[in-house]
Each structure stands twice: as C-alpha cells, then as structure tokens.
Motif scaffolding. Structure first.
Motif, short mmCIF file in Angstrom:
data_model
loop_
_atom_site.label_atom_id
_atom_site.label_comp_id
_atom_site.label_asym_id
_atom_site.label_seq_id
_atom_site.Cartn_x
_atom_site.Cartn_y
_atom_site.Cartn_z
N ALA A 439 0.82 -1.21 0.00
CA ALA A 439 0.00 0.00 0.00
C ALA A 439 0.85 1.26 0.00
O ALA A 439 0.40 2.32 -0.46
N THR A 440 2.10 1.16 0.49
CA THR A 440 2.96 2.35 0.60
C THR A 440 4.31 2.21 -0.08
O THR A 440 5.00 3.20 -0.29
N ASP A 441 4.71 0.98 -0.43
CA ASP A 441 6.03 0.74 -1.00
C ASP A 441 5.89 0.26 -2.44
O ASP A 441 5.35 -0.83 -2.69
N PRO A 442 6.40 1.02 -3.43
CA PRO A 442 6.29 0.61 -4.84
C PRO A 442 6.94 -0.73 -5.13
O PRO A 442 6.45 -1.49 -5.98
N ASN A 443 8.07 -1.03 -4.45
CA ASN A 443 8.73 -2.31 -4.68
C ASN A 443 7.85 -3.46 -4.21
O ASN A 443 7.70 -4.48 -4.90
N ALA A 444 7.26 -3.31 -3.03
CA ALA A 444 6.37 -4.34 -2.51
C ALA A 444 5.15 -4.50 -3.42
O ALA A 444 4.67 -5.61 -3.66
N GLU A 445 4.67 -3.38 -3.94
CA GLU A 445 3.52 -3.43 -4.85
C GLU A 445 3.87 -4.18 -6.13
O GLU A 445 3.08 -4.99 -6.63
N ALA A 446 5.06 -3.94 -6.65
CA ALA A 446 5.50 -4.61 -7.88
C ALA A 446 5.66 -6.12 -7.64
O ALA A 446 5.30 -6.94 -8.50
N ALA A 447 6.21 -6.46 -6.48
CA ALA A 447 6.38 -7.88 -6.16
C ALA A 447 5.03 -8.55 -5.97
O ALA A 447 4.79 -9.67 -6.47
N TYR A 448 4.12 -7.89 -5.30
CA TYR A 448 2.79 -8.44 -5.05
C TYR A 448 2.05 -8.70 -6.37
O TYR A 448 1.32 -9.68 -6.50
N ALA A 449 2.29 -7.86 -7.34
CA ALA A 449 1.63 -8.00 -8.65
C ALA A 449 2.11 -9.24 -9.40
O ALA A 449 1.46 -9.67 -10.37
N CYS A 450 3.22 -9.82 -8.96
CA CYS A 450 3.79 -10.98 -9.65
C CYS A 450 3.33 -12.32 -9.06
O CYS A 450 3.78 -13.38 -9.50
#
Length: 494
Positions: A439-450
């Motif tokens: 929700a706040t970290d772009p890297n975590a968001e990118a990883a979650y999308a995978c």
C-alpha cells in the motif's frame, strides 16, 4: 521451461461429440462413469500442459439439461480418513465440496452413494449428516469374491442387495473424490436394477488415464501409475481388445478384471455385449489432443518425481509402508529418471548445506532458480517466495520488500499473545505483510503483482514443511516437494 503440448479446445469438442455418439448408441439412460477428477483435475493439468483443470466440467455443462450427477464415496475411505492429497481434505468433505461446486455451476446433483458399506461408524455419521442436509443417500454393499465371482455379483444376492438409485435424467454422471471409490460397480449395479424394472440403459466410461492410444511406458501413463501407487493400479495391455481387434491398447488392471462382469451383465440385458473390451467402454479422446509429445512427456516425468517425493514424505509420517515407496522407485526406473532430473532438489540441498539449516529452492518459468534460507524472522519457504517475487519483478536482491518494523511485531504476536514457539513467519503471514507493505512501498507493490506468475512453478525444501506452508503454496499453484526429514526431533509435528 514451460511449454504447452495439449489442445484443450479440441479436447472439449471431441469429448462432447463422443459422448453424444454413445448416448445415441444406447438410446435410453446412459450411466457415464467419470474417472479421475471431474472438477479441479490438477493431475491432468500437470501432465498435459495446456489442459485446464475445469475442462471436464465445462464439457459437461454443454450437456447440463440432460445430466444429473451421482457422487460416490467409499465407506472404507471415510473410515480411514483418506485424504485428497492435492486439496488436503478427506474424501467425505470433498464430496460436500464437489456438491457445492456442481450446484454453483448450475448442475443437478441427484444423490450420494456410499459404497462398500458395512455399518462403519464414520460412514453412518456421514450418512446422517447428508440426510440432515437434505441430500439423498443410497448404500451399496461389499460382495464376496468381487470382481471374479460373476455368478454371485450378477444376482439378487450381489448387485440386487444394493439400494436402487432413483434418477430422472438421460445422462447419469457417476463421479467420486478419488480413485477406488466404486464408480464402475455403482454403474453396473444400476444396469442390473434397471433391467429388472424394464428400463433401457447403457454404460460408458470417461477415464482420462491411462491414455489408451499411447504406449504402455509413455510417461503420461507411467505418471498415472505413480499417482495411484497406494491403490496398486497397474497399466497393462488390454488382452480383450488385442484378441478382438489385433490392436494393442492400454488399460489398467481393475477395468480388465471387472470386464467379464460387465460383459455378463450386458449379455443378460441385451443378449449380447456391445463392448468387446474394456477399451471399447471408454470415451477418452485425450490422446488425439496432444500436439507436442515431448512437452507432455517432460511434464509427466516431472510429475513422477513429485509423486515419488510424496510417497517418501508419507512413509516418514507413517501414512504408508515401504512397499509404496518401492513401487514409486520402480516407476522412476521405468521412466529412466532420478531425483537429479528435478533441478530444485540440488539447489535446495546445496543451500541447506551452505547455511547449515533448512532451505528452499524455487524454479521460475524461465528456468531461473532462486533459494531461501531460514532466518530469525522468516522460514525457508517464506524467504524463497520473497526472493522469487523480487526476481520476477526485477527488484535488486539487496532490497527488503518488507521492513523488519512490520515483521517483528507479527513475530511478537505469534510468540506472545498466540503462544507459538516458532517466531518465524509462515508463507501466508508473509503474504499478508507484503500486501500491507504494497500500500505504501512501490517495490512491494510490484512484487505483489507478480504472485500470479508463480502458478505452475516448482519448489523443493530440505525438510518437511508445515501444513500451513504446504497449503498456501498449493493455493498459489506452486508444485512443492520435500525431503523426508523433519526440522526437529520432536515426536509431534503440525
């Protein structure tokens, strides 16, 4: 490297056409035995890359207005708490899941049949539960000398003792949570009772494996044997088909053994049997839909190794004896493969040796292998999962996807308020933490999308993982195997 080798749309078309042909052959009611998984056939999707797990149910939907479903469960399996390995639930609970799944798709479930019923306490409890849910239940009984004592089987003291299943539609689909449930015997019993009532009916078999028009030792057929080592199923040349047509086809021992019963039954109904062999009974068009044999063979060999590790772990847990492992080893030898043909095995063991602790390895679709080790905050599976997501998202390995400030409070919650002795986060807990961080970290968001890109990936661990981790990885579609070793020397393991 993943590549498809099976034409799913062609399969749906050919199967539907074949069933319609069989309906026309008999004219009246058709009892259609569905072998394997009618819903969520993950074994077929693994050994036939391109096969969709819900292919059979989608095919059946094209005949929904003419069909009703009878779910068969063995009382012996209920009493033994037999598990559906790919879902981690018992056969009786899977029967309820299947009924819900069929109804959700708009299919009519007419009843449940309890086979091999001998007043087992667990079976009686399940029958009571079904009755309380408003589901009709019928009992079928053991027959001494089955399937060789044909005179007794085809008599009022054999099939005649079974309760007659009242059905209302032209196609009666007989299915079950798993193999060995008594589906064929249920169909034959119905033919016997229909004949006594003057009802015209016929029987056909929708059995995905073994594939009759592939060689006996083709990896697809060997993978079927590996999947049923606990049943002692053996693929064999159909001797009846060979004698009748001079053609070599593949079937399996239980169908070959019971064929004289079916032939005798049809002779009693029609004066002659419409089938000259067990292979004739089938409506299996799988073999005609394989367009890349090597892709299918490679996928099947991988499945054989996974099944072998499954038997090793079952033996370590005391859920099977050494004979099952020996049979799995024999199938490996016939397929000319070893565990070295599964790249994640060596990677996980090397990582465990290097870190002196439990480790995991995961192979991505492009062939890359990532590993994970056990740390103070993460279990090996959790670490490997995060590293895999970083690799898929192109994130530098040094970057933390989840801050320790997020992980540590969860660990304290586990060991504090929840009383766990293990502070390390399981895979499901890591996924929750990752979703929060996204929700706040772009890297975590990118990883979650995978996350969806993990479906179909291979994984191996140097120790037996917890049920929680195994279940979460299964839901992600990751094919997990484990070394038959526990992380600790405790006697009790969750």
């Amino acid at each position: 490297m993943f590549r498809e080798g099976f034409d799913n749309q062609k399969y749906l078309t050919l199967q539907t056409e074949r069933i319609r042909e069989r309906m026309a052959q008999f004219g009246g009611k058709l009892y259609l035995e569905f072998g394997g998984k009618l819903f969520d056939d993950y074994h077929a999707s693994r050994v036939l890359p391109g096969f969709k797990p819900d292919s059979k149910i989608n095919m059946l939907l094209q005949l929904a207005d003419k069909s009703e479903i009878v779910v068969v469960v063995s009382a012996v399996a209920i009493e033994q708490n037999k598990m559906r390995a790919d879902l981690g639930i018992t056969y009786d609970m899977d029967a309820l899941r299947l009924i819900d799944a069929f109804r959700d798709r708009g299919l009519y479930v007419g009843s449940v049949v309890i086979t091999q019923y001998a007043s087992q306490p667990s079976a009686d409890a399940f029958i009571k539960r079904l009755s309380n849910l408003g589901i009709r239940v019928f009992r079928h009984y053991p027959i001494e000398g089955y399937p060789t004592n044909v005179r007794l089987i085809v008599s009022d003291e054999g099939y005649g003792r079974n309760e007659y299943i009242e059905t209302s539609r032209q196609i009666v689909v007989v299915t079950a949570p798993g193999p060995g449930s008594g589906k064929m015997a249920t169909c034959l019993s119905q033919l016997y009772h229909d004949n006594k009532r003057g009802i015209k009916s016929g029987y056909a078999k929708f059995e995905t494996f073994p594939v009759w028009n592939l060689p006996l030792t083709h990896p697809v057929n060997l993978a079927y044997e590996a999947a049923t080592v606990d049943l002692s199923d053996v693929n064999m040349i159909d001797p009846f088909h060979l004698e009748a047509y001079g053609q070599t086809t593949v079937n399996y021992n239980r169908d070959v053994e019971v064929f004289p019963v079916l032939r005798r039954l049809f002779e009693g109904i029609y004066g002659e049997c419409p089938y000259k062999s067990p292979t004739d009974m089938g409506v299996n068009m799988v073999g005609y839909c394989i367009f890349d044999d090597e892709a299918v063979a490679e996928a099947s060999r991988a499945e054989i190794i996974r099944r072998y590790y499954g038997s090793l772990v079952k033996k370590r847990k005391g859920l099977c004896d050494a004979d099952e492992v020996y049979k799995a080893e024999l199938i490996m030898n016939r397929a000319k493969i070893t565990v070295d043909d599964r790249p994640v095995v060596k990677a996980a063991l090397d990582k465990a040796a290097a870190t002196d602790g439990p480790a995991a390895a995961m192979e991505l679709f492009d062939g890359r292998i990532v590993t994970g080790r056990t740390s103070e905050l993460l279990g090996a599976c959790s670490a490997a999962l995060l590293n895999a997501l970083k690799s898929l998202a192109g994130i530098d390995d040094a970057i933390r996807l989840i801050s320790p400030s997020v992980l540590e409070p969860i660990c304290r919650l586990k060991t504090g308020a929840l009383g766990s002795r293990n502070p390390r986060l399981h895979v499901n807990e890591v996924l929750i933490a990752l979703s929060i961080s996204a929700a706040t970290d772009p890297n975590a968001e990118a990883a979650y999308a995978c996350l969806s890109d993990l479906h179909g990936c291979e994984a191996h661990t140097s120790v037996i993982v917890s049920g929680t981790d195994a279940e979460t990885l299964r839901k992600l579609g990751i094919n997990l195997t484990c070394e038959p070793v526990y992380e600790s020397k405790k006697l009790f393991h969750r």
